[in-house]
Motif scaffolding. Structure first.
Motif, PDB file in Angstrom:
ATOM      1  N   MET A 188       0.811  -1.214   0.000  1.00 26.66           N
ATOM      2  CA  MET A 188       0.000   0.000   0.000  1.00 26.66           C
ATOM      3  C   MET A 188       0.849   1.272   0.000  1.00 26.66           C
ATOM      4  SD  MET A 188      -2.921  -0.994   2.791  1.00 26.66           S
ATOM      5  CE  MET A 188      -3.907  -2.496   2.619  1.00 26.66           C
ATOM      6  N   ILE A 189       2.159   1.133   0.107  1.00 31.85           N
ATOM      7  CA  ILE A 189       3.023   2.293   0.352  1.00 31.85           C
ATOM      8  C   ILE A 189       3.576   2.834  -0.967  1.00 31.85           C
ATOM      9  CG2 ILE A 189       5.186   3.026   1.408  1.00 31.85           C
ATOM     10  CD1 ILE A 189       4.650   1.021   3.643  1.00 31.85           C
ATOM     11  N   ASP A 190       3.464   4.151  -1.138  1.00 30.16           N
ATOM     12  CA  ASP A 190       4.119   4.840  -2.252  1.00 30.16           C
ATOM     13  C   ASP A 190       5.572   5.152  -1.890  1.00 30.16           C
ATOM     14  OD1 ASP A 190       3.753   6.571  -4.870  1.00 30.16           O
ATOM     15  OD2 ASP A 190       4.817   7.825  -3.422  1.00 30.16           O
ATOM     16  N   HIS A 191       5.796   5.700  -0.710  1.00 35.64           N
ATOM     17  CA  HIS A 191       7.148   5.897  -0.203  1.00 35.64           C
ATOM     18  C   HIS A 191       7.089   6.216   1.279  1.00 35.64           C
ATOM     19  CE1 HIS A 191       6.014  10.104  -1.117  1.00 35.64           C
ATOM     20  NE2 HIS A 191       6.925  10.470  -0.235  1.00 35.64           N
ATOM     21  N   ILE A 192       8.250   6.127   1.932  1.00 32.61           N
ATOM     22  CA  ILE A 192       8.380   6.398   3.359  1.00 32.61           C
ATOM     23  C   ILE A 192       9.424   7.481   3.540  1.00 32.61           C
ATOM     24  CG2 ILE A 192       8.875   5.437   5.637  1.00 32.61           C
ATOM     25  CD1 ILE A 192       8.362   2.644   4.421  1.00 32.61           C
ATOM     26  N   ASP A 193       9.073   8.531   4.243  1.00 31.22           N
ATOM     27  CA  ASP A 193      10.022   9.575   4.631  1.00 31.22           C
ATOM     28  C   ASP A 193      10.369   9.408   6.103  1.00 31.22           C
ATOM     29  OD1 ASP A 193      10.148  10.739   2.165  1.00 31.22           O
ATOM     30  OD2 ASP A 193       8.952  12.510   2.678  1.00 31.22           O
ATOM     31  N   ILE A 194      11.649   9.456   6.417  1.00 28.19           N
ATOM     32  CA  ILE A 194      12.085   9.429   7.816  1.00 28.19           C
ATOM     33  C   ILE A 194      12.860  10.704   8.088  1.00 28.19           C
ATOM     34  CG2 ILE A 194      13.470   8.231   9.546  1.00 28.19           C
ATOM     35  CD1 ILE A 194      12.793   5.651   8.161  1.00 28.19           C
ATOM     36  N   LEU A 195      12.232  11.610   8.828  1.00 33.02           N
ATOM     37  CA  LEU A 195      12.849  12.871   9.213  1.00 33.02           C
ATOM     38  C   LEU A 195      13.647  12.652  10.486  1.00 33.02           C
ATOM     39  CD1 LEU A 195      13.166  15.995   9.066  1.00 33.02           C
ATOM     40  CD2 LEU A 195      11.056  16.138  10.420  1.00 33.02           C
ATOM     41  N   LYS A 196      14.950  12.903  10.415  1.00 34.15           N
ATOM     42  CA  LYS A 196      15.845  12.665  11.556  1.00 34.15           C
ATOM     43  C   LYS A 196      16.096  13.966  12.306  1.00 34.15           C
ATOM     44  CE  LYS A 196      18.647  10.999   8.533  1.00 34.15           C
ATOM     45  NZ  LYS A 196      19.822  10.408   7.837  1.00 34.15           N
ATOM     46  N   ASP A 197      15.025  14.657  12.631  1.00 37.96           N
ATOM     47  CA  ASP A 197      15.126  15.957  13.292  1.00 37.96           C
ATOM     48  C   ASP A 197      13.805  16.217  14.002  1.00 37.96           C
ATOM     49  OD1 ASP A 197      16.063  18.397  14.093  1.00 37.96           O
ATOM     50  OD2 ASP A 197      15.821  19.383  12.160  1.00 37.96           O
ATOM     51  N   GLY A 198      13.825  17.068  15.019  1.00 42.75           N
ATOM     52  CA  GLY A 198      12.597  17.449  15.690  1.00 42.75           C
ATOM     53  C   GLY A 198      11.714  18.306  14.802  1.00 42.75           C
ATOM     54  N   ALA A 199      10.400  18.203  14.987  1.00 42.76           N
ATOM     55  CA  ALA A 199       9.494  18.942  14.103  1.00 42.76           C
ATOM     56  C   ALA A 199       8.187  19.296  14.807  1.00 42.76           C
ATOM     57  CB  ALA A 199       9.202  18.136  12.843  1.00 42.76           C
ATOM     58  N   SER A 200       8.253  19.620  16.103  1.00 46.39           N
ATOM     59  CA  SER A 200       7.033  20.012  16.811  1.00 46.39           C
ATOM     60  C   SER A 200       6.439  21.298  16.249  1.00 46.39           C
ATOM     61  CB  SER A 200       7.314  20.192  18.303  1.00 46.39           C
ATOM     62  OG  SER A 200       7.438  18.952  18.951  1.00 46.39           O
ATOM     63  N   ALA A 201       7.286  22.183  15.725  1.00 48.13           N
ATOM     64  CA  ALA A 201       6.786  23.432  15.157  1.00 48.13           C
ATOM     65  C   ALA A 201       5.990  23.191  13.886  1.00 48.13           C
ATOM     66  CB  ALA A 201       7.950  24.377  14.867  1.00 48.13           C
ATOM     67  N   VAL A 202       6.176  22.020  13.264  1.00 50.33           N
ATOM     68  CA  VAL A 202       5.459  21.693  12.030  1.00 50.33           C
ATOM     69  C   VAL A 202       4.287  20.765  12.305  1.00 50.33           C
ATOM     70  CG1 VAL A 202       5.690  20.678   9.730  1.00 50.33           C
ATOM     71  CG2 VAL A 202       7.579  22.002  10.707  1.00 50.33           C
ATOM     72  N   TYR A 203       4.528  19.722  13.133  1.00 51.91           N
ATOM     73  CA  TYR A 203       3.513  18.685  13.320  1.00 51.91           C
ATOM     74  C   TYR A 203       2.914  18.641  14.722  1.00 51.91           C
ATOM     75  CZ  TYR A 203       5.589  17.041   8.979  1.00 51.91           C
ATOM     76  OH  TYR A 203       6.051  16.951   7.692  1.00 51.91           O
ATOM     77  N   GLY A 204       3.482  19.364  15.672  1.00 54.46           N
ATOM     78  CA  GLY A 204       2.926  19.378  17.010  1.00 54.46           C
ATOM     79  C   GLY A 204       3.591  18.377  17.929  1.00 54.46           C
ATOM     80  N   SER A 205       2.858  17.973  18.959  1.00 53.97           N
ATOM     81  CA  SER A 205       3.379  17.091  19.997  1.00 53.97           C
ATOM     82  C   SER A 205       3.916  15.791  19.404  1.00 53.97           C
ATOM     83  CB  SER A 205       2.263  16.776  20.994  1.00 53.97           C
ATOM     84  OG  SER A 205       2.701  15.874  21.981  1.00 53.97           O
ATOM     85  N   ASP A 206       4.864  15.195  20.106  1.00 52.82           N
ATOM     86  CA  ASP A 206       5.456  13.886  19.826  1.00 52.82           C
ATOM     87  C   ASP A 206       6.642  13.955  18.873  1.00 52.82           C
ATOM     88  OD1 ASP A 206       3.170  13.226  21.197  1.00 52.82           O
ATOM     89  OD2 ASP A 206       2.197  12.222  19.530  1.00 52.82           O
ATOM     90  N   ALA A 207       6.751  14.989  18.031  1.00 49.82           N
ATOM     91  CA  ALA A 207       7.788  15.009  16.997  1.00 49.82           C
ATOM     92  C   ALA A 207       9.105  15.512  17.564  1.00 49.82           C
ATOM     93  CB  ALA A 207       7.336  15.865  15.828  1.00 49.82           C
ATOM     94  N   ILE A 208       9.647  14.795  18.568  1.00 46.86           N
ATOM     95  CA  ILE A 208      10.910  15.171  19.202  1.00 46.86           C
ATOM     96  C   ILE A 208      12.059  14.360  18.611  1.00 46.86           C
ATOM     97  CG2 ILE A 208      12.213  15.106  21.358  1.00 46.86           C
ATOM     98  CD1 ILE A 208       9.682  15.845  22.840  1.00 46.86           C
TER      99      ILE A 208
END
Length: 1018
Positions: free
Chosen positions: A151-171
């Motif tokens: 079912m997957i087109d592709h997988i992105d793995i961001l190796k950085d914090g992103a709470s400012a973009v996605y909110g809680s949990d993205a540490i």
């Protein structure tokens, strides 16, 4: 003008350029298909890359992102979610997967080892429901086993914090699974693999899928079905490393159990039935001796470490890779209603998963008889058996439970009796089943119809409903009330006999009242609504200032229903805990601006290209937790908000024509993690722990502890920065090198690590005769005047007092060698890749005042893995197009985990494994048309009409048309052969892993595994 696709659509389409340096992709496919664009026409597609909400056409962004496409996943030999999780070099810490018996049937990503909850998993850029079976006081992550690879087109793995973009949990980072929304044709595939060519026994894994899609320039419709199953499983006894819990020969500990039939006493050796009785189905004669020390049927001459007579080897019955299966269905619909100004879309995904680990028969602890007025076991080890039991071989009690009967008389008992229902129930099991539903619907479009200023603007609004339901059936467990009644029973036909030998079995009547199947369920719901807008605000000399902004609401609804025996802390063999309900509402606004300061068109030395990205997100939380009756905690409500920024920089100092493409990048972000609902509920999960009470000597050695959530927790906060370099030298075409240094400083971490003894010491009791009654420590009245009463219960709540600092280096290298560069014929292409992580520092503050940070980098501690080094090396060969070898490729993957330290100061050896894979795709040339009398070359027939003119008429068939011939069936068929762990290497021994003797979070014990896959595209 560059035409920008709308927000989510852009992120879901295939990228028209390889993300060099930010991708693990092996590069573009060689050759072309009928669906590819004309290669002479340059295509620039701006897409959403995980880590930002602004579309970009840059090959290298300011954030370190690895991208895995289906072709990459196949070439890497990754076959399931557990393979993906353990493959990632950034994976560390305590992780949950389908290895071992301790899992719950989920696979959870743990980037950086910061715990699974500190990373965010998205599907198509949006949140999904957590797994629903976590207990009170614990934490949970999203289950990636619910996302089948077809079912997957592709997988992105961001190796950085992103709470400012996605909110809680993205540490710790973000893992973003993009599903397929555009597909043409029909694909049928299947694969089968087995471990039977290695040291393990027969364990098969098969998968079958069907993928169908149709549409036109306005409509896309995709339907996918996937079925996966692991058959039989591998048991601990199948491999030498895990076959026996006696780990001392490997340099570990004695992990076998003293709880087995025919055993009485505390610390080893204790007493055993004499061998003649021990290895029999019988028990000693009833009431035949005063006590165990005087009985001729028991001995304390126990040879060590001989067989099960000394200690019980439970590993003979536990599963190392339990049986599991998954059924999944997915559908996607997209319809352009108004020339891309208005598009409607809807997706639906349903997945059922099953996981069935097996364990040895339950050991009889804790004691069903309690200290009067408490829930603390009367016998500190084993169980108490009344002297009146018709099978008790003793006549003199070694203890009496005071005031047991209504008339105030006590119950004489024999304590320390150990038992395990080896033949009563056989192996027990924990059957986990999940039903997961995901539904999306929304509208999106471009805004050029409002004027030229808005020609780059895109909008999207939508609603998602995600629901996870879980069920846990625990078979072969024991009811404490049922066991208590059966031990008190004086009728030999129905009483329970815990004095049987190793081969003994209780009567059916006795078993029926003692052994039970426990039924626990959970539900987690996540409704989500959003509106998003992006585009260009205005132009600067260096280019347009782009923006993204949006609103989002998501709710969380959690229900955990426990079996009545678990709810009342009355089971043996299962973790007892209270059910709970909790909910939360979260409102968010976010904005992001990307400003170009210099442009390549200016060609400023030192500032060839410079852009800065500013992002900020603010969230408002409102949550509620249900009341708890014992000890009483009222329903609570709490509110807080969080506002966090992020700044990212992308800088190219020089024109690539001088030294090649050189990009410097960096970011600073402030992140946060809101307490999970599991962590906030005041409901408790039971344990029994040893303590030393500084205020009361009557407190027994082992007391009841309840780990609980805390409705008044604050969010965790983190300060993160990364800086890195990506370089493709001019002097060696095809080489790309990248390195990113990262740092995470976490504060106010949520843990229940302090323990009962800490809370007892920090909560002094009132002077007697007053009795301490909470809120964290509970005591019984003292029988001794002037003496503080004993502790009966301690609450160990989650608290915000911990701190952690992690930092390290991510590095990648890719080299693509085209054989044609040597000026001879094209012999194909070689691709070398290296992807690794060095954990430089990992320090943890336990929360005790005056304590220093504790270094845990390079350690395996309490089941958590923090190796210094992990890396993957790949070498891949793609055959040249337009030759007889077209469609052939082959590769090798080396997985390496460096040496790190064990729990007992020994070393865990480095582990290196080799995988091999070969693929061949049939690309048969079309047959040359043959001349057939009466037919035109294009397959038509020239017919003369009444007007005398010839017409071309399409016939029913032609000599060269055969859609069902063997060429048609072979064309676009791919055959794959692969072997994982070619050399059948056992994982290195880890003394700190008491279950199977190795680090199950990063390694597997399945050994050599071969597989074959067949895929046909119509």
């Amino acid at each position: 003008m560059i035409k920008r696709p709308s927000f989510w659509c852009a992120g879901l389409r295939t990228v028209g350029i390889p993300l060099v340096g930010a991708s693990i992709s092996f590069g573009q496919e060689r050759g072309s298909t009928s669906q590819e664009a004309n290669p002479t026409v340059p295509v620039v597609m701006e897409v959403i890359v995980t880590g930002s909400n602004i579309p970009t056409a840059e090959e290298i962004g300011p954030n370190p992102v690895d991208t895995y496409r289906p072709a990459d996943i196949e070439k890497l030999g990754i076959r399931n979610a557990t393979d993906l999780q353990t493959f990632l070099p950034q994976e560390a810490g305590a992780t949950t997967n389908l290895n071992g018996t301790g899992g719950d049937g989920t696979v959870q990503i743990n980037l950086r080892g910061l715990r699974t909850k500190e990373g965010l998993v998205l599907v198509d850029g949006k949140r999904v429901a957590f797994g629903s079976l976590a207990g009170a006081g614990s934490s949970q992550g999203e289950d990636i086993n619910l996302i089948p690879f077809p079912m997957i087109d592709h997988i992105d793995i961001l190796k950085d914090g992103a709470s400012a973009v996605y909110g809680s949990d993205a540490i710790g980072g973000v893992t973003n699974f993009f599903l397929i929304h555009k597909f043409r044709g029909l694909e049928i595939g299947g694969s089968y693999g087995n471990t039977n060519l290695g040291a393990s026994n027969d364990m098969g894994e098969w998968e079958a899928w069907l993928k169908a899609g149709t549409g036109d320039d306005k409509t896309d419709l995709v339907v996918i079905a996937d079925f996966w199953e692991r058959t039989g499983g591998i048991f601990s006894r199948d491999r030498d490393l895990s076959a026996n819990a006696f780990f001392k020969p490997f340099g570990g500990f004695e992990a076998r159990s003293q709880d087995e039939p025919g055993s009485i006493g505390g610390d080893p050796p204790g007493f055993r039935l004499i061998p003649k009785l021990f290895f029999s189905p019988n028990s000693p004669p009833a009431h035949s001796a005063p006590n165990v020390a005087t009985s001729p049927y028991y001995t304390n001459n126990v040879p060590y470490p001989d067989g099960n007579f000394a200690l019980y080897n439970y590993a003979a019955l536990t599963s190392a890779l339990p049986p599991a299966d998954r059924h999944a269905f997915y559908g996607s619909f997209t319809r352009d209603l108004c020339d891309k100004y208005l598009t409607i879309f809807a997706d639906f995904k349903y997945v059922r998963t099953y996981f069935n680990p097996s364990l040895a028969a339950v050991e009889f602890t804790p004691d069903p008889f309690k200290q009067p007025g408490t829930n603390i076991s009367f016998s500190q080890f084993g169980i108490s058996v009344p002297i009146q039991n018709p099978f008790n071989p003793f006549t003199v009690a070694d203890a009496t439970i005071a005031n047991f009967f209504p008339d105030g008389s006590g119950l004489p008992v024999t304590t320390g009796v150990r038992f395990r229902g080896i033949n009563d129930t056989g192996p027990r099991s924990e059957k986990f089943t999940y039903w997961d539903t995901l539904f999306d619907v929304g509208l999106k479009g471009e805004m050029g119809e409002f004027g030229d200023y808005f020609k780059t603007w895109n909008w999207e609004t939508g609603f998602r409903y995600s629901r996870n339901e879980g069920q846990n059936l625990s078979t072969g467990d024991v009811s404490q009330p049922g066991l208590r009644d059966a031990l008190l029973d004086t009728d030999p036909a129905t009483a329970f006999n815990p004095f049987l030998g190793f081969l003994g079995q209780n009567s059916k009547a006795a078993r029926s009242g003692v052994y039970v199947t426990l039924h626990n369920t959970g539900q987690f719901e996540l409704p989500l609504a959003y509106f998003h807008l992006n585009g260009d605000l205005f132009n600067l000399p260096a280019g347009p200032v782009s923006f993204a902004a949006g609103l989002e609401y998501h709710g969380e609804r959690m229900t955990r229903d426990r079996d009545s025996l678990n709810q009342t802390f009355s089971s043996i063999g299962s973790v007892d805990g209270q059910g709970f309900r909790a909910n939360r509402d979260v409102w968010s606004i976010y904005e992001e601006v990307r400003i170009p300061f210099t442009s390549p068109t200016w060609n400023f030395p030192g500032f060839y290209s410079l852009e800065v990205d500013f992002a900020e997100r603010e969230e408002w939380y409102s949550q509620n937790t249900s009341a708890v009756l014992s000890p009483f905690q009222p329903a609570t409500s709490s509110k807080y908000n969080a506002q966090k920024p992020k700044v990212s920089v992308r800088w190219q100092p020089l024109d690539p024509k001088y030294i090649g493409a050189l990009t410097l990048r960096g970011s600073y972000s402030e992140a946060f993690h809101a307490p999970q609902l599991f962590e906030m509920t005041p409901a408790g999960t039971q344990d029994f722990v040893p303590v030393t009470d500084p205020f009361s000597t009557p407190t027994v050695y082992q007391i009841e502890e309840r780990t609980s959530g805390n409705p008044f927790l604050r969010p965790e906060v983190a300060y993160e920065w990364t800086y890195g370099i990506v370089y493709s030298p001019k002097w060696l075409k095809g080489l790309t090198l990248s390195a990113d240094w990262w740092h995470v400083h976490l504060r106010s971490l949520i843990f229940s690590f302090l323990g009962a003894e800490t809370f007892i010491a920090n909560n002094p009791p009132p002077a007697p005769p007053a009795v301490q009654n909470g809120p964290l420590v509970f005591r019984a009245p003292s029988d001794i005047p002037g003496v503080v009463g004993p502790v009966t219960l301690a609450i160990n709540p989650n608290v915000n007092v911990f701190e952690a600092r992690f930092e390290g280096l991510d590095y990648e290298a890719t080299y693509i060698l085209e054989s044609s560069i040597f000026g001879h014929a094209d012999y194909g292409r070689l691709t070398f890749t290296l992807n690794g992580t060095w954990l430089s520092r990992a320090k943890f503050h336990p929360g005790f005042s005056g304590e220093d940070l504790i270094g845990i980098a390079g350690s395996f501690i309490l089941g958590n893995s923090f190796p210094w080094h992990r890396a993957n090396f790949t070498l891949y060969y793609d055959a040249p197009p337009d030759t007889w070898m077209q469609g052939f490729d082959a590769g090798a993957v080396v997985h390496w985990t460096g040496q790190y330290n064990d729990d007992n100061a020994r070393k865990i050896s480095a582990w290196t494994t080799l995988d091999l894979i070969v693929n061949y795709t049939f690309n048969l040339p079309p047959p040359a048309p043959a001349s057939v009398p009466g037919f035109a070359k294009d397959g038509g027939k020239n017919v003369k009409g009444k007007d005398g003119k010839e017409k071309n008429v399409v016939p029913v068939s032609t000599a060269e048309y055969n859609p069902c011939g063997w060429r048609a069936w072979l064309n676009n068929t791919t055959i794959s052969l692969g072997i994982q762990n070619v050399l059948d290497q056992d994982p290195p021994f880890a003394a700190g892993s008491f279950e199977n003797g190795y680090d199950e979070s990063l390694a597997t014990i399945k050994g050599r595994f071969w597989y074959v896959q067949l895929k046909k595209r119509f």
